[in-house]
Motif scaffolding. Sequence first.
Motif, PDB file in Angstrom:
ATOM      1  N   THR A  33       0.842  -1.190   0.000  1.00 31.88           N
ATOM      2  CA  THR A  33       0.000   0.000   0.000  1.00 31.88           C
ATOM      3  C   THR A  33       0.878   1.241   0.000  1.00 31.88           C
ATOM      4  O   THR A  33       1.811   1.355   0.791  1.00 31.88           O
ATOM      5  CB  THR A  33      -0.934   0.017   1.222  1.00 31.88           C
ATOM      6  N   GLU A  34       0.583   2.150  -0.918  1.00 38.66           N
ATOM      7  CA  GLU A  34       1.308   3.405  -1.034  1.00 38.66           C
ATOM      8  C   GLU A  34       0.324   4.550  -0.890  1.00 38.66           C
ATOM      9  O   GLU A  34      -0.814   4.458  -1.330  1.00 38.66           O
ATOM     10  CB  GLU A  34       1.982   3.510  -2.401  1.00 38.66           C
ATOM     11  N   VAL A  35       0.774   5.653  -0.276  1.00 40.12           N
ATOM     12  CA  VAL A  35      -0.043   6.854  -0.153  1.00 40.12           C
ATOM     13  C   VAL A  35       0.670   7.977  -0.897  1.00 40.12           C
ATOM     14  O   VAL A  35       1.843   8.254  -0.652  1.00 40.12           O
ATOM     15  CB  VAL A  35      -0.268   7.244   1.321  1.00 40.12           C
ATOM     16  N   HIS A  36      -0.045   8.594  -1.834  1.00 40.72           N
ATOM     17  CA  HIS A  36       0.495   9.700  -2.621  1.00 40.72           C
ATOM     18  C   HIS A  36      -0.423  10.898  -2.429  1.00 40.72           C
ATOM     19  O   HIS A  36      -1.641  10.768  -2.505  1.00 40.72           O
ATOM     20  CB  HIS A  36       0.548   9.346  -4.105  1.00 40.72           C
ATOM     21  N   THR A  37       0.154  12.055  -2.188  1.00 45.78           N
ATOM     22  CA  THR A  37      -0.632  13.284  -2.074  1.00 45.78           C
ATOM     23  C   THR A  37      -0.531  14.030  -3.393  1.00 45.78           C
ATOM     24  O   THR A  37       0.555  14.244  -3.924  1.00 45.78           O
ATOM     25  CB  THR A  37      -0.120  14.165  -0.925  1.00 45.78           C
ATOM     26  N   GLN A  38      -1.687  14.411  -3.916  1.00 45.17           N
ATOM     27  CA  GLN A  38      -1.740  15.104  -5.200  1.00 45.17           C
ATOM     28  C   GLN A  38      -2.729  16.252  -5.081  1.00 45.17           C
ATOM     29  O   GLN A  38      -3.745  16.151  -4.392  1.00 45.17           O
ATOM     30  CB  GLN A  38      -2.173  14.137  -6.300  1.00 45.17           C
ATOM     31  N   TYR A  39      -2.445  17.362  -5.767  1.00 44.16           N
ATOM     32  CA  TYR A  39      -3.330  18.514  -5.763  1.00 44.16           C
ATOM     33  C   TYR A  39      -4.252  18.447  -6.973  1.00 44.16           C
ATOM     34  O   TYR A  39      -3.795  18.194  -8.088  1.00 44.16           O
ATOM     35  CB  TYR A  39      -2.515  19.814  -5.810  1.00 44.16           C
ATOM     36  N   PHE A  40      -5.547  18.665  -6.747  1.00 42.05           N
ATOM     37  CA  PHE A  40      -6.535  18.701  -7.819  1.00 42.05           C
ATOM     38  C   PHE A  40      -7.185  20.072  -7.814  1.00 42.05           C
ATOM     39  O   PHE A  40      -7.734  20.516  -6.802  1.00 42.05           O
ATOM     40  CB  PHE A  40      -7.599  17.613  -7.614  1.00 42.05           C
ATOM     41  N   ALA A  41      -7.098  20.771  -8.929  1.00 40.90           N
ATOM     42  CA  ALA A  41      -7.623  22.135  -9.034  1.00 40.90           C
ATOM     43  C   ALA A  41      -9.134  22.145  -9.220  1.00 40.90           C
ATOM     44  O   ALA A  41      -9.736  21.127  -9.525  1.00 40.90           O
ATOM     45  CB  ALA A  41      -6.952  22.843 -10.204  1.00 40.90           C
ATOM     46  N   GLY A  42      -9.717  23.305  -9.042  1.00 35.05           N
ATOM     47  CA  GLY A  42     -11.147  23.485  -9.232  1.00 35.05           C
ATOM     48  C   GLY A  42     -11.853  23.634  -7.895  1.00 35.05           C
ATOM     49  O   GLY A  42     -11.232  23.839  -6.860  1.00 35.05           O
ATOM     50  N   THR A  43     -13.158  23.522  -7.935  1.00 33.66           N
ATOM     51  CA  THR A  43     -13.942  23.597  -6.705  1.00 33.66           C
ATOM     52  C   THR A  43     -13.689  22.339  -5.879  1.00 33.66           C
ATOM     53  O   THR A  43     -13.076  21.386  -6.362  1.00 33.66           O
ATOM     54  CB  THR A  43     -15.449  23.681  -7.008  1.00 33.66           C
ATOM     55  N   ASN A  44     -14.161  22.328  -4.669  1.00 32.99           N
ATOM     56  CA  ASN A  44     -14.000  21.147  -3.825  1.00 32.99           C
ATOM     57  C   ASN A  44     -14.581  19.907  -4.486  1.00 32.99           C
ATOM     58  O   ASN A  44     -13.980  18.834  -4.465  1.00 32.99           O
ATOM     59  CB  ASN A  44     -14.649  21.371  -2.459  1.00 32.99           C
ATOM     60  N   GLN A  45     -15.743  20.032  -5.086  1.00 31.69           N
ATOM     61  CA  GLN A  45     -16.383  18.901  -5.767  1.00 31.69           C
ATOM     62  C   GLN A  45     -15.547  18.457  -6.961  1.00 31.69           C
ATOM     63  O   GLN A  45     -15.410  17.263  -7.223  1.00 31.69           O
ATOM     64  CB  GLN A  45     -17.800  19.268  -6.214  1.00 31.69           C
ATOM     65  N   GLN A  46     -14.967  19.415  -7.675  1.00 29.29           N
ATOM     66  CA  GLN A  46     -14.117  19.068  -8.816  1.00 29.29           C
ATOM     67  C   GLN A  46     -12.847  18.352  -8.349  1.00 29.29           C
ATOM     68  O   GLN A  46     -12.360  17.451  -9.034  1.00 29.29           O
ATOM     69  CB  GLN A  46     -13.769  20.316  -9.620  1.00 29.29           C
ATOM     70  N   ALA A  47     -12.309  18.748  -7.193  1.00 33.93           N
ATOM     71  CA  ALA A  47     -11.139  18.068  -6.644  1.00 33.93           C
ATOM     72  C   ALA A  47     -11.480  16.615  -6.334  1.00 33.93           C
ATOM     73  O   ALA A  47     -10.714  15.702  -6.659  1.00 33.93           O
ATOM     74  CB  ALA A  47     -10.638  18.791  -5.397  1.00 33.93           C
ATOM     75  N   SER A  48     -12.631  16.385  -5.708  1.00 35.33           N
ATOM     76  CA  SER A  48     -13.066  15.016  -5.416  1.00 35.33           C
ATOM     77  C   SER A  48     -13.271  14.225  -6.705  1.00 35.33           C
ATOM     78  O   SER A  48     -12.877  13.062  -6.804  1.00 35.33           O
ATOM     79  CB  SER A  48     -14.365  15.013  -4.606  1.00 35.33           C
ATOM     80  N   SER A  49     -13.865  14.859  -7.707  1.00 33.97           N
ATOM     81  CA  SER A  49     -14.078  14.186  -8.994  1.00 33.97           C
ATOM     82  C   SER A  49     -12.743  13.865  -9.658  1.00 33.97           C
ATOM     83  O   SER A  49     -12.578  12.784 -10.248  1.00 33.97           O
ATOM     84  CB  SER A  49     -14.913  15.067  -9.921  1.00 33.97           C
ATOM     85  N   GLY A  50     -11.778  14.780  -9.556  1.00 27.10           N
ATOM     86  CA  GLY A  50     -10.459  14.532 -10.123  1.00 27.10           C
ATOM     87  C   GLY A  50      -9.750  13.383  -9.428  1.00 27.10           C
ATOM     88  O   GLY A  50      -9.110  12.543 -10.085  1.00 27.10           O
ATOM     89  N   ALA A  51      -9.862  13.324  -8.106  1.00 21.58           N
ATOM     90  CA  ALA A  51      -9.243  12.229  -7.352  1.00 21.58           C
ATOM     91  C   ALA A  51      -9.912  10.902  -7.701  1.00 21.58           C
ATOM     92  O   ALA A  51      -9.243   9.879  -7.859  1.00 21.58           O
ATOM     93  CB  ALA A  51      -9.336  12.506  -5.850  1.00 21.58           C
ATOM     94  N   ASN A  52     -11.227  10.919  -7.844  1.00 20.51           N
ATOM     95  CA  ASN A  52     -11.952   9.708  -8.228  1.00 20.51           C
ATOM     96  C   ASN A  52     -11.516   9.252  -9.615  1.00 20.51           C
ATOM     97  O   ASN A  52     -11.257   8.062  -9.835  1.00 20.51           O
ATOM     98  CB  ASN A  52     -13.455   9.951  -8.195  1.00 20.51           C
TER      99      ASN A  52
END
Length: 79
Positions: A33-52
């Motif tokens: 298991t690896e954990v990576h932190t990444q920044y997703f631009a846009g609104t909060n909902q767009q960030a969640s959608s980008g991560a998904n």
Amino acid sequence: MKNFEKLSRNALKSVNGGKGSACKLTISINGTTEVHTQYFAGTNQQASSGANAACVEILNGGHGATRCKYDCAYDGFGN
């Protein structure tokens, strides 16, 4: 509540919330298991959608990933 600093208007502009969010992607590959932190631009909902979308791409991309989940900072990690 000692040692707290009141943020200026300019400092408040850099606080996450509404402008995107850092998200932690937890990925399982071959039992590791690896954990990576990444920044997703846009609104909060767009960030969640980008991560998904990133998790879907990781799972379907032939990397051998068996699990992917995300947790975004805008609502507090772990919430």
